[in-house]
Every structure is written in structure tokens, then in C-alpha cells.
Design a protein around this motif. Structure first.
Motif, mmCIF file in Angstrom:
data_model
loop_
_atom_site.group_PDB
_atom_site.id
_atom_site.type_symbol
_atom_site.label_atom_id
_atom_site.label_comp_id
_atom_site.label_asym_id
_atom_site.label_seq_id
_atom_site.Cartn_x
_atom_site.Cartn_y
_atom_site.Cartn_z
ATOM 1 N N LEU A 1 -17.359 -20.815 10.003
ATOM 2 C CA LEU A 1 -16.205 -20.411 9.178
ATOM 3 C C LEU A 1 -16.507 -19.095 8.456
ATOM 4 O O LEU A 1 -15.669 -18.190 8.399
ATOM 5 C CB LEU A 1 -15.867 -21.502 8.148
ATOM 6 C CG LEU A 1 -15.233 -22.777 8.681
ATOM 7 C CD1 LEU A 1 -15.141 -23.828 7.575
ATOM 8 C CD2 LEU A 1 -13.844 -22.517 9.279
ATOM 9 N N HIS A 2 -17.718 -18.993 7.919
ATOM 10 C CA HIS A 2 -18.117 -17.773 7.207
ATOM 11 C C HIS A 2 -18.081 -16.569 8.146
ATOM 12 O O HIS A 2 -17.622 -15.482 7.783
ATOM 13 C CB HIS A 2 -19.517 -17.962 6.615
ATOM 14 C CG HIS A 2 -19.946 -16.831 5.739
ATOM 15 N ND1 HIS A 2 -20.733 -15.790 6.192
ATOM 16 C CD2 HIS A 2 -19.669 -16.553 4.439
ATOM 17 C CE1 HIS A 2 -20.932 -14.930 5.205
ATOM 18 N NE2 HIS A 2 -20.298 -15.378 4.141
ATOM 19 N N ASP A 3 -18.539 -16.772 9.382
ATOM 20 C CA ASP A 3 -18.579 -15.673 10.367
ATOM 21 C C ASP A 3 -17.190 -15.113 10.656
ATOM 22 O O ASP A 3 -17.043 -13.933 10.968
ATOM 23 C CB ASP A 3 -19.198 -16.156 11.693
ATOM 24 C CG ASP A 3 -20.689 -16.426 11.571
ATOM 25 O OD1 ASP A 3 -21.295 -15.987 10.575
ATOM 26 O OD2 ASP A 3 -21.234 -17.105 12.464
ATOM 27 N N VAL A 4 -16.155 -15.974 10.595
ATOM 28 C CA VAL A 4 -14.793 -15.493 10.901
ATOM 29 C C VAL A 4 -13.982 -15.229 9.627
ATOM 30 O O VAL A 4 -12.766 -15.070 9.669
ATOM 31 C CB VAL A 4 -14.025 -16.464 11.840
ATOM 32 C CG1 VAL A 4 -14.740 -16.589 13.180
ATOM 33 C CG2 VAL A 4 -13.805 -17.844 11.200
ATOM 34 N N GLY A 5 -14.666 -15.198 8.476
ATOM 35 C CA GLY A 5 -13.994 -14.878 7.218
ATOM 36 C C GLY A 5 -13.073 -15.974 6.727
ATOM 37 O O GLY A 5 -12.050 -15.707 6.080
ATOM 38 N N ALA A 6 -13.422 -17.239 7.018
ATOM 39 C CA ALA A 6 -12.519 -18.342 6.680
ATOM 40 C C ALA A 6 -13.200 -19.420 5.837
ATOM 41 O O ALA A 6 -12.816 -20.594 5.894
ATOM 42 C CB ALA A 6 -11.958 -18.956 7.959
ATOM 43 N N SER A 7 -14.209 -19.036 5.056
ATOM 44 C CA SER A 7 -14.944 -20.070 4.311
ATOM 45 C C SER A 7 -14.681 -20.052 2.804
ATOM 46 O O SER A 7 -15.218 -20.883 2.078
ATOM 47 C CB SER A 7 -16.459 -19.914 4.553
ATOM 48 O OG SER A 7 -16.927 -18.704 3.982
ATOM 49 N N GLU A 8 -13.852 -19.143 2.299
ATOM 50 C CA GLU A 8 -13.688 -19.047 0.835
ATOM 51 C C GLU A 8 -12.975 -20.261 0.243
ATOM 52 O O GLU A 8 -13.243 -20.664 -0.878
ATOM 53 C CB GLU A 8 -12.917 -17.778 0.456
ATOM 54 C CG GLU A 8 -13.758 -16.523 0.551
ATOM 55 C CD GLU A 8 -13.092 -15.332 -0.121
ATOM 56 O OE1 GLU A 8 -12.089 -15.510 -0.844
ATOM 57 O OE2 GLU A 8 -13.596 -14.214 0.081
#
Length: 291
Positions: free
Chosen positions: A94-101
């Protein structure tokens, strides 16, 4: 108990609907593509963590949400995680695709946990979320209770999760299971505030969908769907072929909230059983009619 209709309050209704969030499954990317122009930029869109979805499907859905200009809120289903490394793998991707915030930590369906996390509290207490860029965690609320969990346990967990997130410096949102009746929702909101929890609450309700489908989901999740309640919600048990929308629910809830000084920040979360586009179109029409 009085069941008189709350007075309509168009300003309160607009405030409630503006900034709504939506729910999609990993398979709904084509539906999101179809609905994208009807959904305001920056809308939060929750991405489910169902048993019949795999990691790639969840990641690509969260990535698509972000790339279309919305805020992905991927679900983390604690009881479906087989190991700590699976949780870390998911958060890392998720962090790799900018979707972990933003994430939604929920217990999940399996009767027996598939790994070390029996509930969402154990995921929060793992301390892993912030290591992967999570800044805000949604947690579940159950205004009408939970078919398998006692109310006192639900309240204790809400207190504990709120405290754990505060300790870790993470923002919190309480996202409720969907309901058809505004009265238990309002009672529950007052109880949340009375416990000193001032977190934003997103009240879950179904977007427009077929009556049969809505009743099926209600039964599955143990939601009250007796004849009086569904009549208040705005559909008839004698016409199961029809569709129903949340107009009455939203207008009544807005009026009740406007009369409750302790309600705090409350907005809506739509479960899109009838599709993303139908729900977004409904919200646009509802707000246009009241602007």
C-alpha cells in the motif's frame, strides 16, 4: 416512544451529505471508472478486504482510487491475516502505491482468526501501522450492536482503540455499520460523546439499491429490518422488486443532529450495494435539490 417525523432541515442535510465517503470492493475498479466524474475529487473511498479477493486485487483497487483523484481507505481485516509478515507485506505494498495514509482496521468475518490478530485492536497495538505511513485509522462502530459480540465488549473495544490510536499520535474516524433507523444511531452517537470520544463519526447507510438486496445484507449483518423500520427508511416489504434510496434516513438524521448540541462532527458513509455510480448520482441529486 415517539415516532413523529423530525422537521426537515435542508442546511443540516447539505452539511451531512457534503464530504460523504463510499465503499467499493477490489473488483469494483470498472464501476469506479464509470462513476469517477460523478464523485467529488478528494472523496474517501474505502476498499474492502474480502475473502474472495487477493493481495493484487486489493492493491490495484487502492492504487486506482488514488490515481483517479480520490483518497483510498483500504480495509485491514484482522482475522483474515495469517501472519505478521502478511500484514507487513500488505502495508508495504500500500505504501509503495501511495495508498497507506488512511486505513480501516476491522475485525473481519472468520469465526476463528487465521493468524495472530483476533481483532482490530491487536492490529493497532502491533505498532506497525505508523511504520508504513499510516496517519489516520478508521475503526468500526455498531449503533445496533453486533450479532456475535456483546454490547459491553463493543464499548470497551471502542474505548481501547480510541485510546491506543491517541497514544500513537494517529488520527481516528469511527465508521458505523449500516442501518435503516435513525433513532438507534442518534442514541449511539450521544453515548459515544458521553464517553469523551470526540472523533469524527461517519454514519453508514446504503446508497440506492434493490429492496431484496438491502434486506439480504441486513439479515447477513444482523441489522434490524422489521416492517416498521423499513417503512421509516422508505421502502415497502410488499414490493420487493422495487429500489430504495436513503433520502428519508438522511433527512431525518440531519434534523436530529441539528437538534443535538453534543453530536460533534458527523458525516455519511455510503455502502454502495446498488453500485458506485448510482450512489454518487443520488448524492449529487440530493444536494442539488437542497442547494
Amino acid at each position: 416512544m415517539s415516532h413523529s417525523k423530525p422537521a426537515r432541515n435542508p442546511d443540516a442535510a447539505l452539511t451531512l451529505v457534503n464530504g460523504f465517503s463510499l465503499e467499493m470492493t477490489g473488483k469494483d475498479v470498472p464501476g469506479l471508472e464509470e462513476a469517477r466524474n460523478a464523485i467529488p475529487a478528494g472523496t474517501k473511498i474505502n476498499v474492502t478486504f474480502l475473502g474472495n479477493e487477493d493481495l493484487e486485487m486489493r492493491i490495484s483497487a487502492a492504487k486506482a482510487v488514488r490515481e483517479m483523484g480520490f483518497i483510498p481507505v483500504p480495509h485491514i481485516s484482522a482475522r483474515r491475516l495469517s501472519s505478521q509478515s502478511q500484514l507487513e507485506d500488505f502495508l508495504g505494498r500500500l505504501h509503495d502505491v501511495g495508498a497507506s495514509e488512511h486505513v480501516f482496521a476491522v475485525g473481519g468475518d472468520p469465526a476463528e482468526p487465521e493468524g495472530p490478530y483476533p481483532d482490530s485492536l491487536s492490529v493497532i497495538r502491533s505498532g506497525l501501522l505508523s511504520q508504513y505511513g499510516v496517519r489516520e485509522v478508521s475503526i468500526a462502530g455498531y449503533p445496533e450492536g453486533h450479532p456475535d459480540i456483546d454490547d459491553d465488549v463493543l464499548w470497551r473495544h471502542l474505548d481501547d482503540k480510541s485510546a491506543a490510536l491517541k497514544e500513537q499520535g494517529l488520527q481516528a474516524v469511527i465508521l458505523t455499520q449500516f442501518g435503516f433507523d435513525t433513532e438507534p444511531v442518534m442514541t449511539w452517537i450521544k453515548n459515544v460523546r458521553a464517553r469523551g470520544i470526540d472523533t469524527q463519526i461517519r454514519v453508514g447507510t446504503p446508497g440506492p439499491a434493490g429492496v431484496k438486496r438491502l434486506l439480504g445484507f441486513a439479515r447477513r449483518f444482523g441489522i434490524g429490518a422489521n416492517a416498521m423500520i423499513v417503512k421509516k427508511y422508505g421502502f415497502s416489504l410488499t414490493n420487493l422488486m422495487g429500489t430504495a434510496g436513503p433520502d428519508t434516513f438522511v433527512s431525518d438524521l440531519a434534523s436530529l443532529l441539528s437538534q443535538e448540541p453534543t453530536a460533534g462532527e458527523v458525516s455519511l458513509h455510503f455502502y454502495t450495494f446498488g453500485g458506485l455510480k448510482a450512489t454518487a448520482d443520488w448524492a449529487n441529486e440530493y444536494t442539488t435539490d437542497r442547494s
